[in-house]
Scaffold this active site. Structure first.
Site, PDB file in Angstrom:
ATOM      1  CG  ASP A   1      -2.233   0.712   0.992  1.00 31.49           C
ATOM      2  OD1 ASP A   1      -2.318   1.513   0.043  1.00 31.49           O
ATOM      3  OD2 ASP A   1      -3.171   0.495   1.775  1.00 31.49           O
TER       4      ASP A   1
ATOM      5  CG  ASP B   1      -9.001   2.333  -0.064  1.00 35.32           C
ATOM      6  OD1 ASP B   1      -8.464   1.277  -0.431  1.00 35.32           O
ATOM      7  OD2 ASP B   1      -8.367   3.279   0.435  1.00 35.32           O
TER       8      ASP B   1
END
Length: 699
Positions: free
Chosen positions: A445, A518
């Site tokens: 990430d 997300d």
């Protein structure tokens, strides 16, 4: 291919297309002759112009492939170079060329400064893309400064006006496909964040307004840093697309003897509109994956179930249920390491938290694997929290400007990955995790852009000249990915950056899958995936079934809708399955089993996008390489209009690319290929039935 000095012409041939360039007699630049289907160069060039150019120069109207500001002083140069005394206007002369039908390298040189430019072209076998990059060498005796360092110019004939397609977004709303008609003037998208960013995708498509379903050209950038793509249509009907780096830190220094290779830009052509262009990109990205192009495992990710409250007990409870319903890989997301109880601490200190795994982290992993599951882990190794041991020991490792306060985003700072010692720390940290623990999946990430354009109090930024912070960070990022894949070939790597902020062709060549957003809400995600599949192949699309409502469209959708949606790429689950009722788990197990039967077609099949999320027709078709199996995923997104109460007929999904004389079976129902193409596959929606998976097999 001919090369007899100035006036030479070369043609690079793809599977169904060709790209022809030539050096005019004057030898000052390389220009496009034609780009399109094979044979398109046999005839007058559709982009050539040799007429008058009042108040301009000949180069301002010419279809130049790579232009300095001497060649295109008024309508936009790709390369602007400044000498030590501030002079500009580097002017090239043709030197030589070498290559074959799939590769070409054309060399130009400036006799005044000594700057040499090699224009590289490559058409990978079996594709319809042309990959271009430039290698610059300062063969002179004085330093040079690159004020603009674009990688390529692509010229497209748009006699009736240009229709540009692009993808905009923001966090949780990435890959929104949109279009703009450009009659005259320019259009620009880009990022100054040190990553491709959420706002725009480094991808652009160009069509003539009169032929929106016909010839379509695309441009995409192989660069994981700050970037820019600009399209400009002139009064003569030519649209020129410039693409390359955005120099957010100022100009680049090129000392005597220095060499710089600029990022590659890839152009694509299809005669079949945006849908056809998507298939060109898919074919190319599958080639980039090489031997790693295999059906991805069904995964479970724990983030939305437990967030930071990770411990062995709750993770194992999730893993047991995941294994029961057919999941193959279990990924522990953020919250597994020391100091990580929220987003204010822990980043940089990548040690499993003994309080959360009292029997030991390896014991926990063994218990997960004993369930028949592969094990995966989330990391964010480029960032650091101020509340961490790493930052206490190495505050100079973050991007900073001396005397200025740091800018925290998400309570974290960004490590200067361009520094060798930082790159070594990041690589060794991840490498050590993969060597010490039985990990088969890595989610990498990146949750903040770069804000400070400097190295603060670090040495080495003074007399040595400017530091190319963006270039150094990207180069080391790519290198680390390559090293990890080489040393741990069994580990699948998922690229994530707060969702879809780090998706470009360079990462498509180095990561196995992308996390596009997300936002896992079903209707929001449908729009995200629709845009994503225009630029990316299904094997790169990670998608989860979750309990989340959408942020932008919170209308509820069935569990079937959410599973069929996630099947459009790499199927994952992120819901808190501990709270699913037995009938939900049974239904989930059935969908997972069905996905495993079709995922080979999803991975390797030819994709046709049918309709869009704002249309009654919304589906994706996947046709197996042998054309014997057709998978259709369809979703209902709108009104029912009295279905069951008033006269109505099913929605029809017109299929493409199948044999009209063939016969296809779905259960007991038989269809001719002609019927499926001309009339369409029928689907009937109800309040309870809002998604469909249809598998057609040739009889």
């Amino acid at each position: 291919m001919s090369d007899a000095g100035n006036g030479a012409q070369w043609t690079l041939r793809g599977a169904h297309s060709e790209y022809t360039v030539a050096v005019p007699e004057h030898g000052r630049w390389l220009e496009l002759v034609a780009w399109g289907p094979q044979g398109v160069s046999e005839g007058p060039s559709p982009v050539e112009y040799r007429g008058p150019v009042p108040f301009l120069t000949a180069g301002d109207a010419a279809p130049i492939e790579y232009a300095t500001d001497a060649a295109r002083p008024f309508t936009g140069a790709d390369l602007v170079v400044e000498t030590a005394v501030g002079d500009r206007r580097v002017s090239f002369s043709y030197v030589d060329a070498e290559g074959d039908g799939g590769r070409l390298a054309v060399t130009f040189a400036d006799p005044v400064t000594g700057l040499r430019a090699v224009l590289h072209y490559q058409v990978p076998a079996g594709t319809d893309v042309v990959r271009r990059w430039v290698e610059l060498t300062n063969a002179g005796s004085e330093p040079l400064r690159l004020v603009r360092a674009g990688s390529a110019g692509f010229c497209v004939p748009t006699a009736h006006g240009a229709r540009l397609s692009y993808q905009w977004g923001q966090w949780a709303q990435e890959f929104q496909l949109d279009h703009v008609d450009l009659e005259h003037g320019g259009f620009t998208v880009g990022s100054a964040q040190g990553v491709p960013g959420h706002a725009y995708v480094p991808w652009l498509a160009v069509r003539d307004q009169a032929e929106p379903a016909g010839s379509t050209w695309g441009v995409a950038l192989d660069w994981t840093g700050s970037w820019e793509i600009t399209a400009e249509r002139d009064t003569g009907g030519l649209t020129r697309v410039r693409a390359g780096r955005r120099l957010v830190d100022g100009s680049l220094d090129l000392p005597p003897g220095g060499r710089l290779t600029l990022p590659a830009v890839t152009g694509a052509y299809s005669p079949d509109g945006l849908d056809g262009l998507a298939r060109v990109w898919h074919r190319y990205q599958r080639q980039l994956a090489g031997g790693r192009l295999t059906p991805r495992p069904v995964l479970y990710n724990s983030w939305e179930a437990t967030y930071f409250a990770v411990d062995a007990e709750n993770q194992l409870a999730l893993a047991r249920i995941a294994a029961e319903i057919g999941v193959e890989t279990f990924v522990v997301d953020d919250g597994w390491f020391v100091g990580r109880n929220d987003d204010t601490g822990g980043l940089g200190d990548w040690t499993p938290d003994p309080a959360k795994f009292p029997a030991g982290f390896d014991t926990f992993i063994k218990e997960v694997r004993a369930l028949g599951l592969n094990f995966g882990l989330w990391v964010e190794p480029e960032c650091v929290n101020p509340r961490s041991k790493l930052y206490a020991e190495h505050p100079d490792w973050v991007y900073a400007i001396q005397g200025r306060p740091l800018t925290p985003i998400r309570n974290q700072y960004l490590l200067d990955l361009g520094r060798p010692e930082v790159a070594e720390f990041v690589h060794s940290t991840v490498d050590r995790l993969l060597r010490r623990h039985d990990i088969g999946y890595l989610k990498w990430d990146f949750n903040r852009p770069r804000t400070e354009p400097g190295r603060g109090w670090a040495a080495g930024t003074g007399a040595g000249g400017r530091v190319d912070l963006d270039g150094a960070h990207v180069a080391n990022l790519h290198r680390i990915y390559e090293q990890l894949r080489r040393d741990h070939p069994h580990v699948l790597i998922e690229a994530c950056a707060g969702g879809g902020a780090r998706t470009d062709l360079a990462m498509a060549a180095r990561a196995d899958v992308f996390w596009p957003s997300d936002n896992t809400g079903p209707l929001d995600r449908l729009a995200i995936q629709y845009g994503f599949l225009h630029a990316n192949a299904p094997h790169l699309l990670s998608s989860w079934v979750t309990d989340s409502p959408g942020l932008f469209d919170p209308r509820p959708r069935s569990l079937a809708f959410r599973f069929v949606l996630a099947m459009a790429g790499v199927l994952g689950i992120g819901a808190d399955i501990r709270h699913w009722a037995p009938d939900q788990r049974t239904e989930a197990a059935s969908w997972i089993a069905r996905y495993k039967e079709i995922r080979n077609v999803i991975t390797h099949g030819t994709v046709h996008l049918i309709g869009d999320p704002g249309h009654p027709r919304c589906a994706v078709q996947y046709t197996s390489p042998d054309a014997d199996t057709v998978v259709v995923l369809a979703w209902h997104t709108g009104r029912l209009d009295g279905t069951g109460l008033l006269p109505s007929r099913p929605v029809r999904l017109p299929l493409a690319g199948i044999d009209p004389a063939g016969v296809y079976r779905h259960g007991e129902q038989r269809y001719s290929g002609s019927h499926l193409t001309a009339v369409g596959l029928p689907v009937r929606w109800t309040a309870e039935h809002d998604a469909e998976l249809v598998v057609l097999r040739r009889a």
